[in-house]
Motif scaffolding. Sequence first.
Motif, PDB file in Angstrom:
ATOM      1  N   GLU A  24       0.754  -1.255   0.011  1.00  0.00           N
ATOM      2  CA  GLU A  24      -0.064   0.117  -0.182  1.00  0.00           C
ATOM      3  C   GLU A  24       0.989   1.291  -0.031  1.00  0.00           C
ATOM      4  O   GLU A  24       0.637   2.380  -0.707  1.00  0.00           O
ATOM      5  CB  GLU A  24      -0.879  -0.145   1.354  1.00  0.00           C
ATOM      6  CG  GLU A  24      -1.981  -1.101   1.062  1.00  0.00           C
ATOM      7  CD  GLU A  24      -2.902  -1.344   2.423  1.00  0.00           C
ATOM      8  OE1 GLU A  24      -3.733  -1.975   2.295  1.00  0.00           O
ATOM      9  OE2 GLU A  24      -2.246  -0.876   3.309  1.00  0.00           O
ATOM     10  N   ARG A  26       3.952   1.544  -1.183  1.00  0.00           N
ATOM     11  CA  ARG A  26       4.444   1.720  -2.575  1.00  0.00           C
ATOM     12  C   ARG A  26       3.408   2.344  -3.531  1.00  0.00           C
ATOM     13  O   ARG A  26       3.840   3.138  -4.388  1.00  0.00           O
ATOM     14  CB  ARG A  26       5.126   0.233  -3.003  1.00  0.00           C
ATOM     15  CG  ARG A  26       6.423  -0.204  -1.991  1.00  0.00           C
ATOM     16  CD  ARG A  26       7.462   0.930  -2.355  1.00  0.00           C
ATOM     17  NE  ARG A  26       8.392   0.312  -1.315  1.00  0.00           N
ATOM     18  CZ  ARG A  26       9.284  -0.450  -1.681  1.00  0.00           C
ATOM     19  NH1 ARG A  26       9.359  -1.156  -2.970  1.00  0.00           N
ATOM     20  NH2 ARG A  26      10.373  -0.905  -0.867  1.00  0.00           N
ATOM     21  N   ALA A  27       2.168   1.689  -3.457  1.00  0.00           N
ATOM     22  CA  ALA A  27       1.328   2.208  -4.197  1.00  0.00           C
ATOM     23  C   ALA A  27       0.992   3.711  -4.290  1.00  0.00           C
ATOM     24  O   ALA A  27       1.123   4.427  -5.227  1.00  0.00           O
ATOM     25  CB  ALA A  27      -0.251   1.475  -4.161  1.00  0.00           C
ATOM     26  N   ARG A  28       0.823   4.174  -3.190  1.00  0.00           N
ATOM     27  CA  ARG A  28       0.751   5.503  -2.855  1.00  0.00           C
ATOM     28  C   ARG A  28       1.698   6.426  -3.277  1.00  0.00           C
ATOM     29  O   ARG A  28       1.594   7.474  -3.894  1.00  0.00           O
ATOM     30  CB  ARG A  28       0.624   5.794  -1.055  1.00  0.00           C
ATOM     31  CG  ARG A  28      -1.037   5.785  -0.756  1.00  0.00           C
ATOM     32  CD  ARG A  28      -0.797   5.882   0.967  1.00  0.00           C
ATOM     33  NE  ARG A  28      -2.073   5.526   1.705  1.00  0.00           N
ATOM     34  CZ  ARG A  28      -3.042   6.378   1.407  1.00  0.00           C
ATOM     35  NH1 ARG A  28      -3.167   7.335   0.906  1.00  0.00           N
ATOM     36  NH2 ARG A  28      -4.382   5.829   1.942  1.00  0.00           N
ATOM     37  N   SER A 109      -8.792   2.814  -1.698  1.00  0.00           N
ATOM     38  CA  SER A 109      -8.214   1.914  -1.232  1.00  0.00           C
ATOM     39  C   SER A 109      -9.111   1.410  -0.161  1.00  0.00           C
ATOM     40  O   SER A 109     -10.034   2.053   0.319  1.00  0.00           O
ATOM     41  CB  SER A 109      -6.827   2.043  -0.511  1.00  0.00           C
ATOM     42  OG  SER A 109      -7.089   3.070   0.650  1.00  0.00           O
ATOM     43  N   PHE A 129      -6.205  -1.434  -4.207  1.00  0.00           N
ATOM     44  CA  PHE A 129      -5.958  -0.051  -4.356  1.00  0.00           C
ATOM     45  C   PHE A 129      -6.454   0.103  -5.799  1.00  0.00           C
ATOM     46  O   PHE A 129      -5.844  -0.610  -6.745  1.00  0.00           O
ATOM     47  CB  PHE A 129      -4.466  -0.158  -4.282  1.00  0.00           C
ATOM     48  CG  PHE A 129      -3.904   0.780  -2.940  1.00  0.00           C
ATOM     49  CD1 PHE A 129      -4.025   0.361  -1.796  1.00  0.00           C
ATOM     50  CD2 PHE A 129      -3.422   2.061  -3.237  1.00  0.00           C
ATOM     51  CE1 PHE A 129      -4.114   1.081  -0.646  1.00  0.00           C
ATOM     52  CE2 PHE A 129      -3.143   2.921  -1.966  1.00  0.00           C
ATOM     53  CZ  PHE A 129      -3.483   2.505  -0.730  1.00  0.00           C
ATOM     54  N   ILE A 149       1.774   0.452 -13.995  1.00  0.00           N
ATOM     55  CA  ILE A 149       1.643  -0.665 -13.437  1.00  0.00           C
ATOM     56  C   ILE A 149       2.846  -1.251 -13.394  1.00  0.00           C
ATOM     57  O   ILE A 149       3.319  -1.883 -12.226  1.00  0.00           O
ATOM     58  CB  ILE A 149       0.505  -1.474 -13.844  1.00  0.00           C
ATOM     59  CG1 ILE A 149      -0.972  -0.814 -13.670  1.00  0.00           C
ATOM     60  CG2 ILE A 149       0.236  -2.836 -13.356  1.00  0.00           C
ATOM     61  CD1 ILE A 149      -2.039  -1.269 -14.608  1.00  0.00           C
ATOM     62  N   PHE A 152       5.205   0.078 -11.136  1.00  0.00           N
ATOM     63  CA  PHE A 152       4.917  -0.448  -9.582  1.00  0.00           C
ATOM     64  C   PHE A 152       5.379  -2.174  -9.334  1.00  0.00           C
ATOM     65  O   PHE A 152       6.100  -2.279  -8.328  1.00  0.00           O
ATOM     66  CB  PHE A 152       3.392  -0.293  -9.436  1.00  0.00           C
ATOM     67  CG  PHE A 152       2.908  -1.055  -8.075  1.00  0.00           C
ATOM     68  CD1 PHE A 152       3.050  -0.259  -6.984  1.00  0.00           C
ATOM     69  CD2 PHE A 152       2.184  -2.195  -8.076  1.00  0.00           C
ATOM     70  CE1 PHE A 152       2.655  -0.941  -6.045  1.00  0.00           C
ATOM     71  CE2 PHE A 152       1.618  -2.617  -7.114  1.00  0.00           C
ATOM     72  CZ  PHE A 152       1.570  -1.764  -5.889  1.00  0.00           C
ATOM     73  N   VAL A 280      -3.147  -7.695 -10.590  1.00  0.00           N
ATOM     74  CA  VAL A 280      -3.616  -6.322 -11.111  1.00  0.00           C
ATOM     75  C   VAL A 280      -4.587  -6.503 -12.250  1.00  0.00           C
ATOM     76  O   VAL A 280      -4.050  -7.414 -13.113  1.00  0.00           O
ATOM     77  CB  VAL A 280      -2.610  -5.500 -11.613  1.00  0.00           C
ATOM     78  CG1 VAL A 280      -2.935  -3.981 -11.832  1.00  0.00           C
ATOM     79  CG2 VAL A 280      -1.284  -4.836 -10.309  1.00  0.00           C
ATOM     80  N   ILE A 304      -5.419  -3.018  -7.853  1.00  0.00           N
ATOM     81  CA  ILE A 304      -4.291  -3.822  -7.407  1.00  0.00           C
ATOM     82  C   ILE A 304      -4.859  -4.918  -6.427  1.00  0.00           C
ATOM     83  O   ILE A 304      -5.606  -4.410  -5.561  1.00  0.00           O
ATOM     84  CB  ILE A 304      -3.122  -3.088  -6.916  1.00  0.00           C
ATOM     85  CG1 ILE A 304      -2.522  -2.196  -7.689  1.00  0.00           C
ATOM     86  CG2 ILE A 304      -2.083  -3.996  -6.336  1.00  0.00           C
ATOM     87  CD1 ILE A 304      -1.753  -1.069  -7.293  1.00  0.00           C
ATOM     88  N   ILE A 306      -4.172  -6.186  -3.303  1.00  0.00           N
ATOM     89  CA  ILE A 306      -3.149  -6.371  -2.207  1.00  0.00           C
ATOM     90  C   ILE A 306      -2.931  -7.553  -1.751  1.00  0.00           C
ATOM     91  O   ILE A 306      -1.648  -7.758  -1.451  1.00  0.00           O
ATOM     92  CB  ILE A 306      -3.552  -5.036  -1.293  1.00  0.00           C
ATOM     93  CG1 ILE A 306      -3.781  -3.811  -1.918  1.00  0.00           C
ATOM     94  CG2 ILE A 306      -2.374  -4.728   0.012  1.00  0.00           C
ATOM     95  CD1 ILE A 306      -2.753  -3.070  -2.451  1.00  0.00           C
TER      96      ILE A 306
END
Length: 421
Positions: A24, A26-28, A109, A129, A149, A152, A280, A304, A306
């Motif tokens: 989470e 890293r996604a942010r 999220s 997310f 993506i 990521f 994803v 994604i 999670i």
Amino acid sequence: MELTRLRGFRDLIGADARAMSLVEERARAIFDRYSIKEIRIPVLERTQLYQRSSGETSDIVEKQMYTFTDRDEGETVVALRPEGTPGVVRAYIEAGLDRTDPEQRLFYSGPMFRRERPQKGRYRQFYQFGVEIFGRPDAACDAELLIMIEEFCRDLKVPFTMEINSIGDQKCRPAFREALVKWGRAHWDELDDDCHNRIDRNPLRLLDCKKDAKVTESAPNSLDYLCDECRAHFDTVKELLTGVGIHFVVNPRMVRGLDYYTRTAFEVMAGGLGAQSTVVAGGRYDGLVETMGGAAVAGIGFAIGIDRMALALEAAGVLSAVAPDAAIIAMGPAAMRRATLLARVLRANKMNVEMLSPERKMKTLLARASKIGARYAVIIGDDELARGVVQLRNLKESTQSEVQEVQLGEAARAIAESRTK
Ligand code: HAM
């Protein structure tokens, strides 16, 4: 009654929860770099919202929703959200953005709920997310999302493959559907009951028939039916991805389980996950905002998974254990008071420390310090207190040195820095 958790619902403790938080975080960070703003939406919505958007014939709506009648005056039928896209589209329209400021880049999220058959990587409460972009019908937007993506997944160091397809739009999809219905009828005997139902209700999902994967090899593929506009759109997406060196596989048999998709659809699979390897998934949904009562605004997005991404991280062995840098051991009440103060100094200098109970014996406390994985023990007894020092014991190397209290901040910084390396 046994007070155990429900089937398909999980408690995540320590390292498992940490893996999820890491994904989470890293996604942010990536979403910030792509200028995507946060949106928070309710977990509970009208069941109708999902019927209208996810699709009456999707598995989600047909059999997976947690739905009940609220005891309010109108006896509203409500559902725990099985996915985020419908709620985001509703919020976007309800805030009037489709008319006042249609171009929006949003992420959300949180937990989603689907009553699926639980197995590894498939849970009844899971976390997503998701990203939804509105007002961008151009292929550059599809490519930008796929590039994000890819970045990521690479950032997480998870081995992955990306598959893309185009499933056409309102103009060219009918011919593809018709061809699938025709094919389904011709291959009736090779299909199971589930797929017989799909022939009329949701022919695109015939391509997901599980009985025998070989059966679908002879099925029509969506790319053969694309109109000129959809083909040009897809060609541009591929060209942009190739131009920046993104590896992808075109899978003309990929269809998605939700009804709202048009044109580009995509999935990313991670290694080491077994059957539930899609981490994803998403695609374009140009007609959805309008279908739900808004203006004719294009949309595209993805989510994604999670939980699955965290499992992929564990499988790839890229998670480092989380342990404090040091355990603080104080012997006696006076030393404990001093240690409380020194712990603040250590933490202010970025060290991760855990204070151990002062009410145990030294041997027990050293064993505890090793058990929690601390690299150091900071030891204070009456003698150290009187002399204004602490003992700094390196638990991995079994060495010990005396550090003046005034130099503790500096020592803490050095230890904290050696951790991040
Ligand atoms: P989806 O393919 O249904 O798409 O779900 C996206 C991802 O959520 C899946 O690829 C998977 O990683 C994860 N996921 C789904 N179901 C489960 C489950 N039962 N247990 C664990 N993980 C699961 C959507 O939800 C769309 N709303 C994505 C989207 C956004 N399309 C456009 N915008």
